[in-house]
Design a protein around this motif. Structure first.
Motif, PDB file in Angstrom:
ATOM      1  N   SER A   1       0.844  -1.203   0.000  1.00  0.00           N
ATOM      2  CA  SER A   1       0.000   0.000   0.000  1.00  0.00           C
ATOM      3  C   SER A   1       0.876   1.249   0.000  1.00  0.00           C
ATOM      4  O   SER A   1       1.915   1.275   0.660  1.00  0.00           O
ATOM      5  CB  SER A   1      -0.878   0.048   1.252  1.00  0.00           C
ATOM      6  OG  SER A   1      -1.659  -1.123   1.359  1.00  0.00           O
ATOM      7  N   GLU A   2       0.412   2.268  -0.701  1.00  0.00           N
ATOM      8  CA  GLU A   2       1.032   3.587  -0.546  1.00  0.00           C
ATOM      9  C   GLU A   2       0.539   4.172   0.771  1.00  0.00           C
ATOM     10  O   GLU A   2      -0.613   3.968   1.153  1.00  0.00           O
ATOM     11  CB  GLU A   2       0.614   4.511  -1.712  1.00  0.00           C
ATOM     12  CG  GLU A   2       1.090   4.051  -3.065  1.00  0.00           C
ATOM     13  CD  GLU A   2       2.619   4.027  -3.163  1.00  0.00           C
ATOM     14  OE1 GLU A   2       3.275   4.897  -2.573  1.00  0.00           O
ATOM     15  OE2 GLU A   2       3.149   3.112  -3.835  1.00  0.00           O
ATOM     16  N   LEU A   3       1.424   4.873   1.458  1.00  0.00           N
ATOM     17  CA  LEU A   3       1.056   5.438   2.762  1.00  0.00           C
ATOM     18  C   LEU A   3       1.046   6.962   2.667  1.00  0.00           C
ATOM     19  O   LEU A   3       1.990   7.557   2.154  1.00  0.00           O
ATOM     20  CB  LEU A   3       2.046   4.986   3.837  1.00  0.00           C
ATOM     21  CG  LEU A   3       2.236   3.468   3.976  1.00  0.00           C
ATOM     22  CD1 LEU A   3       3.300   3.162   5.028  1.00  0.00           C
ATOM     23  CD2 LEU A   3       0.930   2.778   4.352  1.00  0.00           C
ATOM     24  N   ILE A   4      -0.033   7.544   3.138  1.00  0.00           N
ATOM     25  CA  ILE A   4      -0.131   9.009   3.152  1.00  0.00           C
ATOM     26  C   ILE A   4      -0.490   9.455   4.568  1.00  0.00           C
ATOM     27  O   ILE A   4      -1.470   8.971   5.151  1.00  0.00           O
ATOM     28  CB  ILE A   4      -1.197   9.514   2.134  1.00  0.00           C
ATOM     29  CG1 ILE A   4      -0.759   9.159   0.699  1.00  0.00           C
ATOM     30  CG2 ILE A   4      -1.423  11.013   2.283  1.00  0.00           C
ATOM     31  CD1 ILE A   4      -1.725   9.604  -0.398  1.00  0.00           C
ATOM     32  N   PHE A   5       0.330  10.327   5.119  1.00  0.00           N
ATOM     33  CA  PHE A   5       0.094  10.837   6.475  1.00  0.00           C
ATOM     34  C   PHE A   5      -0.206  12.329   6.382  1.00  0.00           C
ATOM     35  O   PHE A   5       0.601  13.090   5.851  1.00  0.00           O
ATOM     36  CB  PHE A   5       1.331  10.598   7.346  1.00  0.00           C
ATOM     37  CG  PHE A   5       1.674   9.133   7.497  1.00  0.00           C
ATOM     38  CD1 PHE A   5       0.952   8.331   8.371  1.00  0.00           C
ATOM     39  CD2 PHE A   5       2.691   8.555   6.757  1.00  0.00           C
ATOM     40  CE1 PHE A   5       1.248   6.974   8.507  1.00  0.00           C
ATOM     41  CE2 PHE A   5       3.001   7.196   6.892  1.00  0.00           C
ATOM     42  CZ  PHE A   5       2.271   6.414   7.770  1.00  0.00           C
ATOM     43  N   LEU A   6      -1.356  12.726   6.857  1.00  0.00           N
ATOM     44  CA  LEU A   6      -1.742  14.138   6.820  1.00  0.00           C
ATOM     45  C   LEU A   6      -1.857  14.686   8.231  1.00  0.00           C
ATOM     46  O   LEU A   6      -2.319  13.988   9.137  1.00  0.00           O
ATOM     47  CB  LEU A   6      -3.085  14.301   6.088  1.00  0.00           C
ATOM     48  CG  LEU A   6      -3.112  13.852   4.619  1.00  0.00           C
ATOM     49  CD1 LEU A   6      -4.508  14.036   4.032  1.00  0.00           C
ATOM     50  CD2 LEU A   6      -2.093  14.613   3.775  1.00  0.00           C
TER      51      LEU A   6
END
Ligand code: IPE
Ligand code: IPE
Ligand code: MG
Length: 234
Positions: free
Chosen positions: A196-201
């Motif tokens: 999975s691509e991981l995106i942290f906002l």
């Protein structure tokens, strides 16, 4: 509006930051959770509008039992209201609802409301909305292995292991998004997140809206998912 290319099939959200959202406004934590449910409903609509086929929300971890009982009660009451309130609308829209996690530990009224919405939406073919409740990735793997042992199977492979997870039949998330600034998975989909691509906002979960989803999809579209292959030419 994001270009309609490279839309992920499955987006999973770690809904974090409800408590801090409330604290910043000098409100009790439960107000943050209430806004969190609104954000979840908003994101379900927005994901559907974007053509995303599978969306998953982390609502209560196996570790969240460590919270004060009052907060746990509030969370399960909100989950019950969500299940009861959205049942009609979601079945009309053709959504399938799945619950990931060990529901046997949940308060009876919450469990029943969830089971009702899962059963009612079983035959639907629209977007699949999964909610992870009393979910832990390690516990999911242990549960899968125990089921395998009990069935007498002596050898497994990656596909048959995946079929024993709570997420059976659901493709692995293309992208996992965590709100609230922490850069960790907190026991979420640790089997399924392999690629999975991981995106942290930094944004807190109650502030998530269409523009946040557009930002996420734009970031996802930029990622080069190599799966071990050589980098694509730029
Ligand atoms: C996420 O928000 C909701 C759950 C984990 C149930 P939090 O309640 O963790 O909010 P913060 O992290 O304390 O701000
Ligand atoms: C992760 O958030 C679990 C959910 C969003 C349900 P937490 O707030 O529980 O995670 P930690 O404790 O900061 O890792
Ligand atoms: Mg948190």
């Amino acid at each position: 509006m994001t270009e309609n290319r490279n839309i992920p099939t499955h987006v999973a959200f770690i809904m974090d930051g409800n408590g801090r959202w409330a604290k910043e406004r000098l409100l009790p934590r439960k107000m943050g959770h209430r806004e969190g449910v609104k954000a979840m409903k908003r994101m379900i609509n927005e994901c559907d509008a974007m053509g995303i086929r599978y969306v998953t929300f982390y609502a209560f971890s196996t570790e969240n039992w460590a919270r004060p009982q009052e907060e746990i009660d509030e969370l399960f009451s909100l989950i019950k209201k969500f299940a009861e309130g959205e049942l009609q609308e979601y079945s009309e829209k053709g959504y399938r609802i799945r619950i990931l996690g060990d529901v046997t530990q949940l308060p009876e009224p919450t469990r029943k409301a969830l089971e009702k919405i899962v059963a009612a939406s079983k035959g639907n073919s629209g977007m699949c909305v999964s909610v992870a409740i009393n979910y832990g990735g390690r516990q999911e793997i242990v549960n899968a292995v125990n089921n395998i042992i009990q069935s007498g199977i002596t050898q497994i492979d990656v596909d048959s292991m995946s079929d024993c997870m709570y997420t059976y039949g659901i493709p692995d998330p293309d992208v996992i998004v965590r709100s609230g600034g922490e850069k960790r998975l907190s026991n979420f989909l640790i089997w399924q997140c392999a690629y999975s691509e991981l995106i942290f906002l930094d944004k807190y979960w109650p502030d998530f809206d269409r523009s946040t989803l557009e930002e996420i999809l734009a970031e996802y579209a930029k990622r080069d998912r190599r799966f071990g292959k050589i980098a694509r030419l730029s």
